[in-house]
Scaffold this active site. Structure first.
Site, PDB file in Angstrom:
ATOM      1  N   TYR A 190      -5.852   5.772   0.963  1.00 61.42           N
ATOM      2  CA  TYR A 190      -6.808   6.238   1.976  1.00 61.42           C
ATOM      3  C   TYR A 190      -7.029   5.214   3.085  1.00 61.42           C
ATOM      4  O   TYR A 190      -7.845   5.437   3.967  1.00 61.42           O
ATOM      5  CB  TYR A 190      -8.144   6.669   1.358  1.00 61.42           C
ATOM      6  CG  TYR A 190      -8.845   5.665   0.469  1.00 61.42           C
ATOM      7  CD1 TYR A 190      -9.505   4.572   1.002  1.00 61.42           C
ATOM      8  CD2 TYR A 190      -8.871   5.841  -0.899  1.00 61.42           C
ATOM      9  CE1 TYR A 190     -10.163   3.670   0.188  1.00 61.42           C
ATOM     10  CE2 TYR A 190      -9.537   4.957  -1.727  1.00 61.42           C
ATOM     11  CZ  TYR A 190     -10.179   3.876  -1.190  1.00 61.42           C
ATOM     12  OH  TYR A 190     -10.826   2.989  -2.011  1.00 61.42           O
ATOM     13  N   LYS A 191      -6.307   4.088   3.034  1.00 64.14           N
ATOM     14  CA  LYS A 191      -6.434   3.104   4.102  1.00 64.14           C
ATOM     15  C   LYS A 191      -5.307   3.362   5.114  1.00 64.14           C
ATOM     16  O   LYS A 191      -5.340   4.350   5.831  1.00 64.14           O
ATOM     17  CB  LYS A 191      -6.385   1.698   3.500  1.00 64.14           C
ATOM     18  CG  LYS A 191      -7.535   1.439   2.510  1.00 64.14           C
ATOM     19  CD  LYS A 191      -7.471   0.045   1.923  1.00 64.14           C
ATOM     20  CE  LYS A 191      -8.505  -0.170   0.828  1.00 64.14           C
ATOM     21  NZ  LYS A 191      -9.888  -0.204   1.312  1.00 64.14           N
ATOM     22  N   ASP A 233      -1.319  -5.875  -5.900  1.00 63.27           N
ATOM     23  CA  ASP A 233      -2.238  -4.910  -5.309  1.00 63.27           C
ATOM     24  C   ASP A 233      -1.886  -4.823  -3.823  1.00 63.27           C
ATOM     25  O   ASP A 233      -2.053  -5.790  -3.070  1.00 63.27           O
ATOM     26  CB  ASP A 233      -3.678  -5.396  -5.522  1.00 63.27           C
ATOM     27  CG  ASP A 233      -4.705  -4.469  -4.894  1.00 63.27           C
ATOM     28  OD1 ASP A 233      -4.373  -3.778  -3.917  1.00 63.27           O
ATOM     29  OD2 ASP A 233      -5.855  -4.475  -5.360  1.00 63.27           O
ATOM     30  N   ARG A 276     -14.818  -7.394   9.953  1.00 64.51           N
ATOM     31  CA  ARG A 276     -13.383  -7.109   9.790  1.00 64.51           C
ATOM     32  C   ARG A 276     -12.924  -6.105  10.835  1.00 64.51           C
ATOM     33  O   ARG A 276     -13.617  -5.124  11.120  1.00 64.51           O
ATOM     34  CB  ARG A 276     -13.107  -6.436   8.433  1.00 64.51           C
ATOM     35  CG  ARG A 276     -13.387  -7.243   7.232  1.00 64.51           C
ATOM     36  CD  ARG A 276     -12.727  -6.594   6.003  1.00 64.51           C
ATOM     37  NE  ARG A 276     -13.070  -5.174   5.844  1.00 64.51           N
ATOM     38  CZ  ARG A 276     -12.600  -4.404   4.857  1.00 64.51           C
ATOM     39  NH1 ARG A 276     -11.750  -4.909   3.968  1.00 64.51           N
ATOM     40  NH2 ARG A 276     -12.965  -3.148   4.764  1.00 64.51           N
ATOM     41  N   PHE A 300     -10.130  -8.387  -4.700  1.00 67.88           N
ATOM     42  CA  PHE A 300     -11.089  -7.307  -4.523  1.00 67.88           C
ATOM     43  C   PHE A 300     -11.795  -7.113  -5.866  1.00 67.88           C
ATOM     44  O   PHE A 300     -11.165  -7.146  -6.920  1.00 67.88           O
ATOM     45  CB  PHE A 300     -10.370  -6.021  -4.088  1.00 67.88           C
ATOM     46  CG  PHE A 300     -11.339  -4.940  -3.725  1.00 67.88           C
ATOM     47  CD1 PHE A 300     -11.950  -4.936  -2.488  1.00 67.88           C
ATOM     48  CD2 PHE A 300     -11.675  -3.944  -4.626  1.00 67.88           C
ATOM     49  CE1 PHE A 300     -12.878  -3.959  -2.154  1.00 67.88           C
ATOM     50  CE2 PHE A 300     -12.597  -2.968  -4.304  1.00 67.88           C
ATOM     51  CZ  PHE A 300     -13.207  -2.970  -3.065  1.00 67.88           C
TER      52      PHE A 300
END
Lengths: 414, 414
Positions: B225-226, B200, B373, B131
């Site tokens: 927050y995912k 990560d 996605r 990322f």
């Protein structure tokens, strides 16, 4: 006890509150009944607009619209929008302010960026009485950039500034004493020596207006949960003078500061302007609360704000002088030009005094080793509050309530 | 169109949902009616407990109790309390997790701390497909510590690890492809070479259980927050192996990481344990929302979580294969051991496809240049959702809805 001079009595206080051009602002806050709140310099009171706005952000924007809200509710521009509002309060362009991370993290970003703008210079100048985090972060910056951390005295910071100084980082209003430094004078001296200045405005913004543009201040960082009423732990603001933005090179170069974050490129290319101060995904809930909170400042004249603040602190100091006759030392300077928006009283039993006042629902706070602090947020503290607070303080001192055994053990957070 | 094999039809999907031991968890979320939400890998859905908790934090704790709440509501320990809850989900001791800042800032802290634990070593190894923020932050760390940034290929990260590597920083589940790396294997290789590892876990925690203790992972950072549903921009977590905590030396050394923050000392002395990862005042509103949100994981068996996730992604892949017959390429590995909790489909018109699905209230997202996605949050996505999503996708492709002119201009946030 001698009779109180007539100009200090409660009726006069009430009359002054009625004459205050900002008197209606208090209604914009949800204040607990029966409490005198003199700790807005630590945590600002709750603006009435916040709960509803936060409910909307949570249930409609997050819960119902979910990921679409990055576009439809413009979450992505919250740091910029909130920055623009704070710019209005600071008297600078809204384009020059960014809001994203804690004060400590914001100090790290701006301090590193400032030092990188003065390559070859060896020192960060910092006052000994600074709020601790400023010193700890500056020490880390000095270590990482191989610079010297040079401590100065707030009585004469200019003496420590020479051709070797990259950055002079000072606090505008001292958190412990409420003393205000000569921002234009020190800024001029730093610039004369070729250094950059960073002003910590944590104890100023929202109560003590500051001109950043006239003196050409380079960087400023400030809290939003004190006089800006953003809520506990709300993110700090950073100001960068426009002339420095093109070369601004900050170390927490996360994806949100990239020129094209959603292109997901391998190499970092900072966006133009203060947006490059961004690091991670913006803290939407906190920024949304803060945006709503800042509404209380809309249309406030900075001169009226300062006048209201000085009138409150003058009145508090005079009452303490007259009614307590030296039992507590007024630490805060009496000259307006050297006073922020708080008054600090020194006493060996300051901790117990603050606790005894708290039991009487007068909220100040304690700062080690011997200071009782009282903050006067000019948008919601009244002269009547001041009168009542001192009345309770007189009772606390007369009965020595501060000696109660339950105050012998300190709270985790003082 | 050929008939759908019986084992893929919607009734079977419904039966599988009824048999899911985690089926009751969906009721713990406030999901919008009529939406199939397959973007919990970007922003988790709203847990039902959050709005009430946040209202309480704002109106009672902040508004009514004001500054006292640092003690009475224990705000000061929110980062530790939330860390402990995430520790439970991670399968590590709650003492080893801290939550305070964004993912980008948390990566900076842990990367610098890791490199300082391997003095003399010259390289940070990082995969090219990482990322972006991981790469940008690692580049900044490498620059500040005068290290080399060494890119590796996710197909063979071990090849890039040698005696010169201080830190190997990898993403467990790739944000674009959903591919999962061999965490135990790479960790072992890094340790064999004397390097430390940082994983990560942004696209893992909450959907893909990971054993950190067995392989002896040194550092981990992850999003909340995912799949952890903490709300937009909620702060990241940091995990540090207990054996490394005593020597942990992180650069954002703010006052909240001090051993005695309220003693306001001039010199920085870090507190014992992961608390030294703190910098500024904790973001109370965000942490309070996150603490309430994490309740949905209480008592969840990690094996059941993983089984539910794989069942959903298996079903999605099989339906895409059968019903779309290669019109979109399944990028995500089919082997369970190499798959996270998302499925990525490649198509030149991926952006338009995602927009057309959104118009049909099927929410996935687009990642440049050509990936659609779909995330499968196992606590609230059902097999019926999967069936319906593919049904809409079939219609979008059949009618070429992705060619609509309104999809030619991209949103700011994709």
């Amino acid at each position: 006890m001698p009779a109180l001079p007539a100009h200090l009595d409660r009726d006069v206080a009430l009359a002054r509150d009625r004459a205050n051009p900002l008197r209606d602002r208090r209604d914009l806050f949800l204040l607990p009944e029966g409490t005198v709140y003199l700790d807005g310099n630590s945590l600002g009171a709750l603006p009435r607009a916040v709960p509803e706005r936060l409910q909307e952000t949570v249930t409609a924007e997050w819960g119902r619209d979910l990921i679409s809200s990055w576009n439809t509710a413009d979450w992505i521009n919250l740091p910029r929008r909130v920055g623009a509002r704070i710019g209005g309060i600071l008297g600078v362009s809204g384009e020059d302010v960014w809001v994203s991370d804690s004060t400590s993290v914001s100090l790290f970003k701006t301090m590193v960026a400032a030092c990188r703008l003065r390559p070859g210079r060896r020192a960060i100048v910092l006052e000994r009485a600074t709020f601790p985090t400023d010193g700890y972060i500056a020490a880390s910056v000095a270590r990482m950039l191989d610079l010297e951390l040079r401590w100065c005295d707030s009585a004469d910071p200019v003496a420590a500034i020479d051709e070797d100084a990259a950055l002079v980082s000072l606090t505008h209003v001292d958190f412990r004493t409420g003393e205000m430094l000569d921002l234009p004078g020190v800024t001029r001296a730093a610039h004369d020596a070729g250094a950059l200045v960073l002003w910590d405005l944590c104890h100023s913004t929202g109560a003590v207006p500051v001109d950043l543009v006239g003196p050409g201040v380079d960087f400023a960082v400030g809290c939003t949960y004190k006089y800006l009423n953003g809520g506990p732990g709300s993110p700090a603001f950073m100001y960068v003078a426009p002339r420095l933005q093109a070369d601004l090179d900050q170390p927490l170069s996360g994806w949100m500061g990239h020129a094209r974050p959603f292109d997901m490129e391998l190499g970092y290319e900072p966006v133009a302007g203060v947006g490059r101060l961004a690091s991670g995904t913006p803290p939407v809930l906190a920024l949304s609360a803060l945006e709503a909170a800042l509404g209380v400042f809309e249309g406030v004249d900075p001169a009226e704000l300062r006048a209201a603040s000085l009138s409150l602190t003058d009145y508090f100091i005079e009452l303490v002088d007259v009614r307590l006759g030296g039992a507590l030392e007024v630490v805060t300077p009496r000259e307006h030009a050297r006073r922020g928006s708080q008054v600090s009283l020194r006493h060996p039993d300051a901790y117990g005094i603050v606790q005894a006042l708290l039991a009487r629902r007068v909220v100040g706070d304690f700062r080690t080793p011997d200071v009782a602090r009282f903050g006067f947020a000019p948008l919601y503290v009244t002269h009547a509050d001041v009168y009542d607070a001192v009345d309770h303080l007189v009772a606390v001192m007369a009965e020595e309530e501060f000696r109660r055994p339950e105050y012998a053990t300190r709270n985790v957070v003082t």
